[in-house]
Scaffold this active site. Structure first.
Site, mmCIF file in Angstrom:
data_model
loop_
_atom_site.group_PDB
_atom_site.id
_atom_site.type_symbol
_atom_site.label_atom_id
_atom_site.label_comp_id
_atom_site.label_asym_id
_atom_site.label_seq_id
_atom_site.Cartn_x
_atom_site.Cartn_y
_atom_site.Cartn_z
ATOM 1 N N TYR A 33 55.824 -73.034 24.016
ATOM 2 C CA TYR A 33 55.368 -74.368 23.645
ATOM 3 C C TYR A 33 54.111 -74.297 22.801
ATOM 4 O O TYR A 33 53.496 -73.241 22.671
ATOM 5 C CB TYR A 33 55.151 -75.231 24.892
ATOM 6 C CG TYR A 33 53.898 -74.934 25.696
ATOM 7 C CD1 TYR A 33 53.798 -73.794 26.483
ATOM 8 C CD2 TYR A 33 52.817 -75.806 25.663
ATOM 9 C CE1 TYR A 33 52.645 -73.546 27.222
ATOM 10 C CE2 TYR A 33 51.658 -75.553 26.400
ATOM 11 C CZ TYR A 33 51.589 -74.415 27.176
ATOM 12 O OH TYR A 33 50.451 -74.169 27.907
ATOM 13 N N ARG A 52 51.205 -69.373 15.644
ATOM 14 C CA ARG A 52 51.306 -68.849 17.018
ATOM 15 C C ARG A 52 52.693 -69.119 17.603
ATOM 16 O O ARG A 52 53.246 -68.270 18.321
ATOM 17 C CB ARG A 52 50.230 -69.455 17.908
ATOM 18 C CG ARG A 52 50.227 -68.834 19.311
ATOM 19 C CD ARG A 52 49.068 -69.289 20.155
ATOM 20 N NE ARG A 52 49.112 -70.724 20.367
ATOM 21 C CZ ARG A 52 48.117 -71.432 20.894
ATOM 22 N NH1 ARG A 52 46.994 -70.834 21.249
ATOM 23 N NH2 ARG A 52 48.231 -72.730 21.056
ATOM 24 N N ARG A 101 73.971 -70.054 35.093
ATOM 25 C CA ARG A 101 72.731 -69.319 35.361
ATOM 26 C C ARG A 101 73.024 -67.826 35.346
ATOM 27 O O ARG A 101 73.953 -67.364 36.017
ATOM 28 C CB ARG A 101 72.161 -69.715 36.722
ATOM 29 C CG ARG A 101 70.878 -68.968 37.078
ATOM 30 C CD ARG A 101 70.256 -69.497 38.360
ATOM 31 N NE ARG A 101 69.022 -68.780 38.700
ATOM 32 C CZ ARG A 101 68.982 -67.680 39.450
ATOM 33 N NH1 ARG A 101 70.097 -67.164 39.947
ATOM 34 N NH2 ARG A 101 67.827 -67.088 39.711
ATOM 35 N N LYS A 150 52.737 -67.935 24.496
ATOM 36 C CA LYS A 150 52.522 -69.267 25.080
ATOM 37 C C LYS A 150 53.811 -69.770 25.724
ATOM 38 O O LYS A 150 54.517 -70.620 25.184
ATOM 39 C CB LYS A 150 52.005 -70.235 24.012
ATOM 40 C CG LYS A 150 51.340 -71.485 24.600
ATOM 41 C CD LYS A 150 50.536 -72.202 23.545
ATOM 42 C CE LYS A 150 49.999 -73.535 23.977
ATOM 43 N NZ LYS A 150 49.059 -73.499 25.083
ATOM 44 N N GLU A 182 40.388 -66.268 31.296
ATOM 45 C CA GLU A 182 40.291 -67.571 30.612
ATOM 46 C C GLU A 182 40.389 -68.665 31.666
ATOM 47 O O GLU A 182 40.436 -68.385 32.858
ATOM 48 C CB GLU A 182 41.381 -67.700 29.540
ATOM 49 C CG GLU A 182 42.777 -67.503 30.073
ATOM 50 C CD GLU A 182 43.855 -67.399 28.989
ATOM 51 O OE1 GLU A 182 43.693 -67.940 27.890
ATOM 52 O OE2 GLU A 182 44.894 -66.771 29.292
HETATM 53 N N1 PDD Z 1 46.570 -74.974 26.584
HETATM 54 N N2 PDD Z 1 44.405 -70.420 27.243
HETATM 55 C C1 PDD Z 1 45.423 -70.996 27.887
HETATM 56 C C2 PDD Z 1 45.976 -70.326 29.108
HETATM 57 C C3 PDD Z 1 45.956 -72.220 27.419
HETATM 58 O O1 PDD Z 1 46.982 -72.791 28.061
HETATM 59 C C4 PDD Z 1 45.385 -72.826 26.270
HETATM 60 C C5 PDD Z 1 45.910 -74.110 25.702
HETATM 61 C C6 PDD Z 1 44.299 -72.184 25.640
HETATM 62 C C7 PDD Z 1 43.647 -72.748 24.411
HETATM 63 O O2 PDD Z 1 44.462 -72.596 23.272
HETATM 64 P P1 PDD Z 1 44.395 -73.641 22.067
HETATM 65 O O3 PDD Z 1 42.985 -73.669 21.619
HETATM 66 O O4 PDD Z 1 45.299 -73.073 21.053
HETATM 67 O O5 PDD Z 1 44.846 -74.975 22.616
HETATM 68 C C8 PDD Z 1 43.849 -70.971 26.144
HETATM 69 C C9 PDD Z 1 47.174 -76.189 26.094
HETATM 70 C C10 PDD Z 1 46.219 -77.114 25.448
HETATM 71 C C11 PDD Z 1 47.982 -76.822 27.207
HETATM 72 O O6 PDD Z 1 48.644 -76.067 27.907
HETATM 73 O O7 PDD Z 1 47.988 -78.057 27.354
#
Ligand code: PDD
Length: 286
Positions: A33, A52, A101, A150, A182
């Site tokens: 996503y 990304r 599945r 992601k 993070e």
């Molecule tokens: N999340 N680290 C993680 C684990 C994240 O899920 C996100 C973003 C970030 C920051 O990435 P970016 O600056 O590209 O948004 C770092 C999004 C916003 C979410 O899951 O809603």
């Protein structure tokens, strides 16, 4: 006004957008996503999010179902149809409906599932939390080891967020081998003697698009940056702390595991960086 969403080529009222129970995203969390923020009706850092997305898909052996121009057109159309001035656009691509599945991937020509929807968030830029700051707790980082992809496997970050709420805090910072990786959904930073310290890029963290832009703007503004891991103890002794993400931009952290940072109010560096990010990212918004 009912929300219009995008599903596999169609723009539909949200209640009419339906996905199979055999979708790989539903049964296997087999999908990726992106979240792009919208300010003044424009997309922030959009090329970064597309780059990304493409990387996440490649890392999981999935193709990219749409061209960059098509992705942009869908984002713009959803902004228009839903009248989004401030908010976000969520985009998800899964390996599609496998018909049953099975741990093995479905055939490569199985159509992927593509979903996009908007979330209107008036006041996103003028967020009161930027003035008060947030409180975080630390929890062990129990996620898988490919956090640079992601994916939609967000159960552990959700559990960490709930643990933070249960403890009366706003969010959790994840810790592995003694160092902060993070936040549950954001990249983390501390400030010491004017220097911005943040973990370097690896498979341990998501390569934040907001992070990349912010570090570029900070470097252009002659601010000092050091990319290295830090501990919770170091963060508690720092002058400031903050985090970045597409939906938060830059938000200050004023307390970590019950310990107030400095005066317990947002510091000048985080406040300046938030202004800098909003100013600069709007210039390239599309
Ligand atoms: N999340 N680290 C993680 C684990 C994240 O899920 C996100 C973003 C970030 C920051 O990435 P970016 O600056 O590209 O948004 C770092 C999004 C916003 C979410 O899951 O809603």
């Amino acid at each position: 006004m009912t929300r219009t969403v995008y599903l596999n080529g169609d723009y539909l009222p949200e209640a009419e957008a339906k996905v199979s129970i055999f979708d790989r995203g539903f049964v296997m969390a087999d999908g990726v996503y992106e979240v792009t923020s919208v300010l003044q009706g424009k997309l922030l850092d959009f090329p970064g999010h597309l780059a990304r997305l493409s990387r996440s898909l490649t890392e999981l052996g999935m193709g990219n179902p749409l061209s960059d121009e098509e992705w942009l057109a869908i984002h713009r159309k959803l902004v228009d149809l839903n009248g989004i001035d401030e908010g976000i656009i969520y985009l998800q691509v899964t390996r599609g409906n496998a018909g049953d599945r099975d741990f093995a991937f479905p055939p490569q020509d199985t159509p992927q599932t593509v979903v996009l929807f908007t979330q209107s968030k008036p006041g996103l830029a003028d967020n009161p939390q930027a003035r008060t700051g947030l409180r975080v707790i630390s929890v062990p980082d129990l996620r898988w080891s490919r956090r640079d992809i992601k994916t939609v496997q967000l159960l552990y970050p959700s559990m960490a967020k709930m643990e933070a709420k249960a403890q009366g805090a706003d969010d959790a910072w994840l810790v592995e081998d003694g160092f902060v990786t993070e936040g549950t959904s954001n990249n983390t930073y501390i400030v010491k003697d004017g220097k911005i310290i943040t973990r370097g890029l690896s498979q341990d963290i998501l390569h934040g698009i907001t992070r990349a832009s912010l570090l570029r703007y900070a470097a252009e503004a002659q601010m000092q940056i050091e990319e290295r891991p830090f501990t919770i103890a170091e963060a508690q002794a720092a002058d400031e702390a903050f985090f970045t993400s597409a939906s938060a931009f830059v938000l200050p952290v004023v307390e970590i595991d019950g310990v107030k940072l400095g005066s317990g109010t947002p510091g000048p560096v985080a406040t300046r960086l938030r202004e800098l990010y909003l100013e600069e990212s709007l210039k390239s918004a599309m």
